[in-house]
Scaffold this active site. Structure first.
Site, PDB file in Angstrom:
ATOM      1  N   ASP A 156      -5.860   6.594  -7.175  1.00 24.68           N
ATOM      2  CA  ASP A 156      -6.436   5.890  -6.024  1.00 24.68           C
ATOM      3  C   ASP A 156      -7.605   5.006  -6.488  1.00 24.68           C
ATOM      4  O   ASP A 156      -8.476   5.475  -7.228  1.00 24.68           O
ATOM      5  CB  ASP A 156      -6.932   6.957  -5.026  1.00 24.68           C
ATOM      6  CG  ASP A 156      -7.336   6.378  -3.691  1.00 24.68           C
ATOM      7  OD1 ASP A 156      -6.814   5.325  -3.302  1.00 24.68           O
ATOM      8  OD2 ASP A 156      -8.185   7.019  -3.012  1.00 24.68           O
ATOM      9  N   ASN A 189      -3.420   5.993   3.842  1.00 23.60           N
ATOM     10  CA  ASN A 189      -4.361   6.804   3.049  1.00 23.60           C
ATOM     11  C   ASN A 189      -5.318   7.603   3.932  1.00 23.60           C
ATOM     12  O   ASN A 189      -6.005   7.022   4.784  1.00 23.60           O
ATOM     13  CB  ASN A 189      -5.213   5.891   2.166  1.00 23.60           C
ATOM     14  CG  ASN A 189      -4.434   5.305   1.012  1.00 23.60           C
ATOM     15  OD1 ASN A 189      -3.211   5.374   0.970  1.00 23.60           O
ATOM     16  ND2 ASN A 189      -5.142   4.723   0.062  1.00 23.60           N
TER      17      ASN A 189
HETATM   18  P1  13P Z   1     -10.508   7.482   4.705  1.00 19.65           P
HETATM   19  O1  13P Z   1     -11.921   7.462   4.253  1.00 19.65           O
HETATM   20  O2  13P Z   1     -10.350   6.821   6.047  1.00 19.65           O
HETATM   21  O3  13P Z   1      -9.900   8.837   4.713  1.00 19.65           O
HETATM   22  O4  13P Z   1      -9.667   6.584   3.679  1.00 19.65           O
HETATM   23  C1  13P Z   1      -9.184   7.132   2.467  1.00 19.65           C
HETATM   24  C2  13P Z   1      -8.672   6.090   1.528  1.00 19.65           C
HETATM   25  O5  13P Z   1      -8.431   4.948   1.861  1.00 19.65           O
HETATM   26  C3  13P Z   1      -8.434   6.541   0.139  1.00 19.65           C
HETATM   27  O6  13P Z   1      -8.027   5.487  -0.673  1.00 19.65           O
HETATM   28  O1  G3H Z   2     -11.297   5.615  -0.894  1.00 17.83           O
HETATM   29  C1  G3H Z   2     -11.796   6.529  -1.518  1.00 17.83           C
HETATM   30  C2  G3H Z   2     -11.308   7.924  -1.374  1.00 17.83           C
HETATM   31  O2  G3H Z   2     -11.696   8.461  -0.150  1.00 17.83           O
HETATM   32  C3  G3H Z   2     -11.709   8.752  -2.553  1.00 17.83           C
HETATM   33  O3  G3H Z   2     -13.032   9.132  -2.462  1.00 17.83           O
HETATM   34  O4  G3H Z   2     -13.902   8.356  -4.657  1.00 17.83           O
HETATM   35  O5  G3H Z   2     -15.157  10.057  -3.322  1.00 17.83           O
HETATM   36  O6  G3H Z   2     -13.002  10.671  -4.442  1.00 17.83           O
HETATM   37  P1  G3H Z   2     -13.848   9.594  -3.808  1.00 17.83           P
HETATM   38 ZN    ZN Z   3      -8.934   3.615  -0.071  1.00 21.74          ZN
END
Ligand code: 13P
Ligand code: G3H
Ligand code: ZN
Length: 316
Positions: A81, A253
């Site tokens: 991600d 997501n």
């Molecule tokens: P949220 O913060 O809305 O759960 O989005 C998560 C996300 O886009 C991770 O890539």
């Molecule tokens: O978009 C980001 C995700 O919510 C992941 O969050 O980078 O704190 O693991 P993180």
């Molecule tokens: Zn994201």
């Protein structure tokens, strides 16, 4: 069974969206697999750079490999991600990830294209698929902070050009959502008009919606009643997921909502049982609650009940 996001998107396109859930630890992993099997849904495991650094990147890999053995009926993709270029190459080389996201959306268009193209070439050489991003969401991401006011919606003409130039396999679009628990501070909402324009320029091409947690008001109220202090938290209306799916969104997501479940369970548990200091009783409650949360989300996404149909397509 680990598959690519592309394989999942082929079955889902235009009908439903696949839930992409972030994990950081064992309890989330168990709840995630259970919830998806309870609701008979294919799913995407998302691992952020922060999650890789939380313990050690190999720990998450080990957890997921074990979960694949413990839950042999599960069908899922393993996805990086919000990767930067270096992390993308590390995941591609690892041979474990089936999909990576290169997020160079904070760069200018030409630089975003150049970086994404390099990652696509390296990934495709190993059979790994690539999600890229164009436009900027509001909120906080791994390596970027974007004010809601500065969030830039994806330009539909640029989106077509971007996909043509980079050869990416799916595109994360900014259509009004933002990361975290505090979305839509004004009267903002999902921009279905922009999404429809993007789909018309890229028919049949899988689109991705980040920042899609719903931040349920009931969850926020329970957290606050148990000593939390989340004021004005607000999210995306989950009843809009199916409409987004009809307009080409195949991956949605969700991370923040899972964190809220964790916070609510732990706050309530220790408030009700101040004498407790054992991590397992509360961990067990969390795994059950997380599984319930995942299964409920999959109903909104339309991925619930699709597992056997996906298996049949994959097994030819
Ligand atoms: P949220 O913060 O809305 O759960 O989005 C998560 C996300 O886009 C991770 O890539
Ligand atoms: O978009 C980001 C995700 O919510 C992941 O969050 O980078 O704190 O693991 P993180
Ligand atoms: Zn994201």
């Amino acid at each position: 069974m680990i598959v690519t996001t592309k394989q999942l998107f082929e079955h889902a396109y235009g009908k439903y969206a696949i839930g992409a859930y972030n994990i950081n630890n064992l309890e989330q992993t168990m709840g995630l697999f259970r919830g998806n099997l309870d609701s008979q849904a294919p799913f995407i495991i998302q691992i952020s750079k922060g999650a890789r650094a939380y313990t050690h990147k190999l720990m998450l890999e080990g957890l997921i490999r074990s979960a694949d053995e413990v839950f042999p009926n599960a069908i899922f993709a393993v996805h990086l991600d919000h990767g930067d270029e270096e992390t993308c190459y590390d995941c591609i080389e690892s041979g474990f990830y089936s999909s990576v996201m290169i997020d160079a959306s904070h760069e200018d268009f030409e630089t975003n294209v150049a970086i994404t193209k390099r990652v696509v070439e390296a990934a495709h050489a190993k059979g790994i698929v690539v999600e890229a991003e164009l436009g900027q969401l509001g909120g906080v991401e791994e390596h970027v902070k974007v004010d809601e006011a500065n969030a830039k919606l994806t330009d539909p003409d640029q989106a077509r050009k971007f996909v043509e130039l980079t050869g990416c396999d799916s595109l994360a679009c900014a259509i009004g959502t933002s990361h975290g628990a505090f979305k839509f501070t004004g009267t903002q909402g999902l921009r279905f008009d922009v999404l429809a324009e993007i789909q018309s320029r890229l028919p049949g091409f899988p689109l991705v919606m980040h920042g899609s947690s719903s931040v349920p008001q009931e969850e926020v109220a329970r957290i606050n009643a148990a000593g939390g202090n989340l004021k004005g938290a607000k999210g995306v209306d989950a009843t809009q997921f199916r409409r987004a799916a009809e307009l080409g969104v195949t991956k949605i997501n969700i991370d923040t909502d899972g964190r809220l479940v964790w916070t609510r369970v732990h706050r309530e548990h220790f408030l009700e049982h101040p004498e407790n200091f054992d991590l397992r009783p509360v961990g067990k409650i969390f795994m059950t609650e997380y599984a319930k949360f995942i299964a409920e989300k999959n109903e909104f996404l339309g991925s619930a009940g699709q597992l056997e149909a996906v298996r049949q397509v994959l097994e030819g």
